[in-house]
Design an enzyme around this catalytic site. Structure first.
Site, PDB file in Angstrom:
ATOM      1  N   GLY A  13      28.532  27.621  45.730  1.00  0.00           N
ATOM      2  CA  GLY A  13      27.732  27.359  46.920  1.00  0.00           C
ATOM      3  C   GLY A  13      27.027  26.007  46.934  1.00  0.00           C
ATOM      4  O   GLY A  13      25.992  25.866  47.578  1.00  0.00           O
ATOM      5  N   MET A  91      37.079  31.463  49.717  1.00  0.00           N
ATOM      6  CA  MET A  91      38.434  31.397  49.180  1.00  0.00           C
ATOM      7  C   MET A  91      39.281  32.620  49.535  1.00  0.00           C
ATOM      8  O   MET A  91      40.031  33.121  48.697  1.00  0.00           O
ATOM      9  CB  MET A  91      38.379  31.195  47.663  1.00  0.00           C
ATOM     10  CG  MET A  91      37.582  29.979  47.237  1.00  0.00           C
ATOM     11  SD  MET A  91      38.130  28.449  48.006  1.00  0.00           S
ATOM     12  CE  MET A  91      39.119  27.773  46.697  1.00  0.00           C
ATOM     13  N   ARG A  92      39.173  33.092  50.772  1.00  0.00           N
ATOM     14  CA  ARG A  92      40.032  34.179  51.244  1.00  0.00           C
ATOM     15  C   ARG A  92      40.793  33.704  52.457  1.00  0.00           C
ATOM     16  O   ARG A  92      40.224  33.035  53.331  1.00  0.00           O
ATOM     17  CB  ARG A  92      39.186  35.393  51.688  1.00  0.00           C
ATOM     18  CG  ARG A  92      38.501  36.138  50.592  1.00  0.00           C
ATOM     19  CD  ARG A  92      39.420  36.989  49.764  1.00  0.00           C
ATOM     20  NE  ARG A  92      40.101  38.045  50.499  1.00  0.00           N
ATOM     21  CZ  ARG A  92      41.119  38.736  50.002  1.00  0.00           C
ATOM     22  NH1 ARG A  92      41.584  38.461  48.792  1.00  0.00           N
ATOM     23  NH2 ARG A  92      41.686  39.684  50.705  1.00  0.00           N
ATOM     24  N   LEU A  93      42.062  34.076  52.534  1.00  0.00           N
ATOM     25  CA  LEU A  93      42.826  33.790  53.743  1.00  0.00           C
ATOM     26  C   LEU A  93      42.281  34.648  54.871  1.00  0.00           C
ATOM     27  O   LEU A  93      41.967  35.827  54.662  1.00  0.00           O
ATOM     28  CB  LEU A  93      44.303  34.129  53.524  1.00  0.00           C
ATOM     29  CG  LEU A  93      45.105  33.144  52.691  1.00  0.00           C
ATOM     30  CD1 LEU A  93      46.528  33.673  52.501  1.00  0.00           C
ATOM     31  CD2 LEU A  93      45.125  31.769  53.347  1.00  0.00           C
ATOM     32  N   ASN A 107      35.674  24.291  58.377  1.00  0.00           N
ATOM     33  CA  ASN A 107      35.951  24.443  56.946  1.00  0.00           C
ATOM     34  C   ASN A 107      35.865  23.079  56.278  1.00  0.00           C
ATOM     35  O   ASN A 107      36.040  22.049  56.921  1.00  0.00           O
ATOM     36  CB  ASN A 107      37.367  25.011  56.751  1.00  0.00           C
ATOM     37  CG  ASN A 107      37.722  25.229  55.288  1.00  0.00           C
ATOM     38  OD1 ASN A 107      36.905  25.725  54.507  1.00  0.00           O
ATOM     39  ND2 ASN A 107      38.926  24.854  54.900  1.00  0.00           N
ATOM     40  N   HIS A 109      37.581  21.022  52.964  1.00  0.00           N
ATOM     41  CA  HIS A 109      38.680  21.101  51.998  1.00  0.00           C
ATOM     42  C   HIS A 109      38.632  19.882  51.075  1.00  0.00           C
ATOM     43  O   HIS A 109      38.439  18.759  51.553  1.00  0.00           O
ATOM     44  CB  HIS A 109      40.022  21.160  52.738  1.00  0.00           C
ATOM     45  CG  HIS A 109      41.176  21.314  51.809  1.00  0.00           C
ATOM     46  ND1 HIS A 109      41.443  22.509  51.165  1.00  0.00           N
ATOM     47  CD2 HIS A 109      42.094  20.427  51.374  1.00  0.00           C
ATOM     48  CE1 HIS A 109      42.492  22.342  50.374  1.00  0.00           C
ATOM     49  NE2 HIS A 109      42.900  21.093  50.483  1.00  0.00           N
TER      50      HIS A 109
END
Ligand code: GAR
Length: 223
Positions: A13, A91-93, A107, A109
């Site tokens: 986090g 970190m979940r689809l 998001n 990345h």
């Protein structure tokens, strides 16, 4: 009026912390309505607690399908009154159940999309041997790491650097560009046309840009 955020985390986090810090120092006009984690032991939840922010853990392993888990998240987020969903190391689809439930999802990345999408952007870039990598803040659509790009920071890869070392340097830029992107959204300066994102009045940096690196659109005062 402050932008109301639901921030989703899975781990440490530190991006959440950068958002909290910029809200607390007044650079980011936002309010965190909920911090949600799919991992009950995520340190991001502790950060939320330390700052008196509402938080919830929904353990994805307790749900029978991705859709059922996403529906549970949608319910929590809708109940908190957020304007925007902020994925910060989540970190979940996500399935269409989640994507279609919200007007705005963003998001961050740790690579220059569309290169090195996926869970290990920093490591994949270092292993590939690229000379420049970086970070991307983008809108989320139904395809992973694909939506329109709001801002990118380019970070040169140092000779012999591994994914961890590169990732640590990229993270410093993440902590600057994510709150900045949210502030642009809070100010209503962001529009999207044919997957091109425009930030009104961008291009006149008021803050010095950390070297080495390049941020486009440039950062503004406070970021
Ligand atoms: C960050 O580097 C973020 O860009 C990355 O996870 C890390 C979370 O760090 N996200 C992805 O790789 C998404 N594909 P944090 O929990 O300290 O913010």
């Amino acid at each position: 009026m402050a932008l109301k955020l639901a921030v989703l985390v899975s781990g440490g986090g530190s991006n959440l912390q950068s958002i909290i810090d910029r809200i607390e120092d007044g650079a980011l006009d936002a309010e965190i309505k909920l911090v949600l984690s799919n991992k009950p032991d995520a340190y991001g939840l502790t950060r939320a607690e330390k700052h008196g922010l509402p938080s919830v853990a929904l353990d994805h392993t307790a749900y029978e399908s991705r859709e059922a888990f996403d529906a549970a998240m949608v319910e929590k987020i809708n109940a908190c009154g957020a304007d925007i969903v902020v994925l910060a190391g989540f970190m979940r689809l996500l399935t269409s159940v989640f994507i279609n439930a919200f007007k705005t999802i963003v998001n961050i990345h740790p690579a220059l999309l569309p290169s090195f999408a996926g869970c290990h952007g920093q490591r994949d870039a270092a292993d590939y041997g690229v000379k420049i990598s970086g970070a991307t803040v983008h809108f989320v659509d139904e395809i992973m790491d694909h939506g329109p790009v709001i801002v990118q920071a380019a970070v040169p890869v140092l000779s012999g650097e591994d994914g961890d070392a590169l990732g640590a340097r990229i993270l410093e830029f993440e902590h600057r560009i994510y709150p900045q992107a949210l502030q642009w959204l809070a100010e209503g300066r962001v529009t999207v046309k044919d997957r091109h994102v425009f930030v009104a009045d961008a291009g006149k940096p008021k803050a010095p840009i950390t070297k080495p690196g390049l941020v486009n659109p440039p950062l503004e005062e406070g970021f």
